[in-house]
Scaffold this active site. Structure first.
Site, PDB file in Angstrom:
ATOM      1  N   ARG A 158      51.860  43.565  82.304  1.00 46.89           N
ATOM      2  CA  ARG A 158      52.097  42.562  83.368  1.00 46.89           C
ATOM      3  C   ARG A 158      50.809  42.225  84.102  1.00 46.89           C
ATOM      4  NH1 ARG A 158      55.762  42.651  80.728  1.00 46.89           N
ATOM      5  NH2 ARG A 158      57.982  42.767  81.191  1.00 46.89           N
ATOM      6  N   SER A 228      62.930  41.041  86.981  1.00 47.92           N
ATOM      7  CA  SER A 228      62.493  42.344  87.524  1.00 47.92           C
ATOM      8  C   SER A 228      61.625  42.104  88.757  1.00 47.92           C
ATOM      9  CB  SER A 228      61.649  43.101  86.511  1.00 47.92           C
ATOM     10  OG  SER A 228      62.359  43.222  85.315  1.00 47.92           O
ATOM     11  N   GLU A 324      56.316  42.604  91.230  1.00 50.10           N
ATOM     12  CA  GLU A 324      55.928  41.776  90.082  1.00 50.10           C
ATOM     13  C   GLU A 324      55.728  40.293  90.451  1.00 50.10           C
ATOM     14  OE1 GLU A 324      57.868  42.624  86.149  1.00 50.10           O
ATOM     15  OE2 GLU A 324      57.982  40.447  86.071  1.00 50.10           O
TER      16      GLU A 324
END
Ligand SMILES: Cc1cc2nc3c(=O)[nH]c(=O)nc-3n(C[C@H](O)[C@H](O)[C@H](O)COP(=O)(O)OP(=O)(O)OC[C@H]3O[C@@H](n4cnc5c(N)ncnc54)[C@H](O)[C@@H]3O)c2cc1C
Length: 336
Positions: A158, A228, A324
């Site tokens: 990520r 998420s 995130e």
């Protein structure tokens, strides 16, 4: 006249921006960004599926709507040159329909192709960087149009150079994927393990991923969310062993470098936070990793909830969760 951003972010947060410009050609995208940069706050917007607006945005939002997929090939590879405004899932479907296999594990990830390199999107055992050949971007501070190779993008979990050194300095205009003709299915992850590697087709993987995602993740059109909300924390093996002593059911995956990726959703669930809410922002009842907008949540409530989760998980497990999505305040990105 302020313009509503509610329909342009999958959390459904009710904020406005001062102006909204939709660009449909690369030339326009470059000209628009060059003319606005440093004169007023500037936000590049794809599908709005990885953003939390905490305030009205006091600047210009440039919505990338450039389209086009060009395919070439050589003996071993397909090369797909894709404009930033193409939808990611549309690209996955395009590949499947044209017998170009490899992206099927990443079906149904919302958002645009241009945003894919930024956090190196991934799902079901495959990450974007596996197929990334080059990323073309406008560097806002120097006005240069540059092309980075896969290595130069510094992809991680990520993560990429576009979230680090080039954070908020690069407008991704086009992405080139390099996909091997010799397709190898990736079946290492969860429900895909039940498929037979000797007979499985890319279409079966695509269908399986779509079915599982539809059954597990709340549909943003029904319940606003950004997927998420936290990254799965990666910890040293000594930290993992210590945690395992205390929590024999700990959910974790060993990484190639010997570290362990902990399931953030499990940590949140074990902290008793499923269903916990601040105003209309809540931890999803079934998926603890997903924060949802029950109706009229504000970005501030979402951030308050996230801070509470980070603090409770840290107190219980001594592990710090990282957010995130990007948090966008009145004039640009802010820390949670
Ligand atoms: C239901 C759901 C499920 C999800 N599942 C996954 C998953 O499985 N795996 C995963 O990795 N992610 C997942 N996500 C997160 C999201 O889909 C990805 O992060 C996606 O890449 C975001 O794309 P976007 O176009 O919506 O970006 P946006 O939300 O529009 O933008 C995100 C950030 O990137 C910047 N940006 C966008 N486009 C550009 C560009 N062309 N150039 C420069 N900056 C740009 C924006 O300014 C912003 O800071 C999920 C989200 C949802 C809602």
């Amino acid at each position: 006249m302020p313009i509503s951003l509610t329909e342009l972010n999958t959390f459904g947060l009710q904020q406005h921006c001062s102006s909204l410009i939709s660009v449909t050609s690369k030339v326009d995208l470059i000209e628009t960004c060059n003319s606005l940069y440093a004169k007023q706050p500037l936000l590049i917007l794809g599908g709005g599926s990885n953003l939390v607006f905490t305030a009205n945005y006091l600047g210009a939002v440039v919505n990338i709507a450039t389209k086009g997929i060009k395919v070439t090939d050589d003996d071993k590879f397909y090369y797909l040159c894709v404009q930033a405004g193409e939808g990611w899932h549309d690209l996955v479907e395009f590949c499947l329909n044209n017998k170009i296999y490899g992206l099927e594990n990443m079906a149904l990830i919302p958002g645009s192709v241009g945003a894919a390199p930024i956090q190196n999107i991934g799902a079901y055992g495959v990450e974007f960087n596996r197929y990334c050949h080059e990323v073309e971007f406008l560097r806002l501070d120097t006005k240069q149009l540059l092309t980075f190779s896969n290595d130069q993008c510094q992809f991680g979990y990520r993560d990429s150079i576009f979230k680090q050194e080039l954070k908020n300095l690069a407008v991704i205009t086009q992405v080139t994927l390099k996909i091997p003709k010799n397709w190898q299915p990736v079946l290492s992850y969860g429900p895909l393990q039940s498929l037979d590697p000797s007979t499985v087709t890319a279409k079966q993987i695509f269908d399986c991923v779509c079915n599982v995602r539809r059954s597990k993740l709340p549909d943003p059109k029904v319940l606003g969310n950004v997927g998420s909300f936290f990254k799965n924390p990666v910890v040293h093996s000594t930290v993992y062993s210590e945690l395992l002593n205390h929590y024999p059911n700990l959910v974790a995956y060993q990484q190639d470098d010997g570290q362990y990726k902990l399931a953030a959703g499990w940590l949140i669930e074990q902290s008793g936070l499923k269903g916990f809410r601040v105003g209309d922002a809540a931890v999803h009842q079934d998926q603890a990793l997903v924060l949802v907008n029950l109706k009229n949540a504000t970005g501030e409530q979402v951030c308050q909830l996230a801070r509470h989760i980070i603090s409770v998980v840290n107190e219980k497990f001594s592990v710090t969760l990282q957010v995130e999505p990007r948090i966008i305040g009145a004039v640009g990105e802010i820390e949670i």
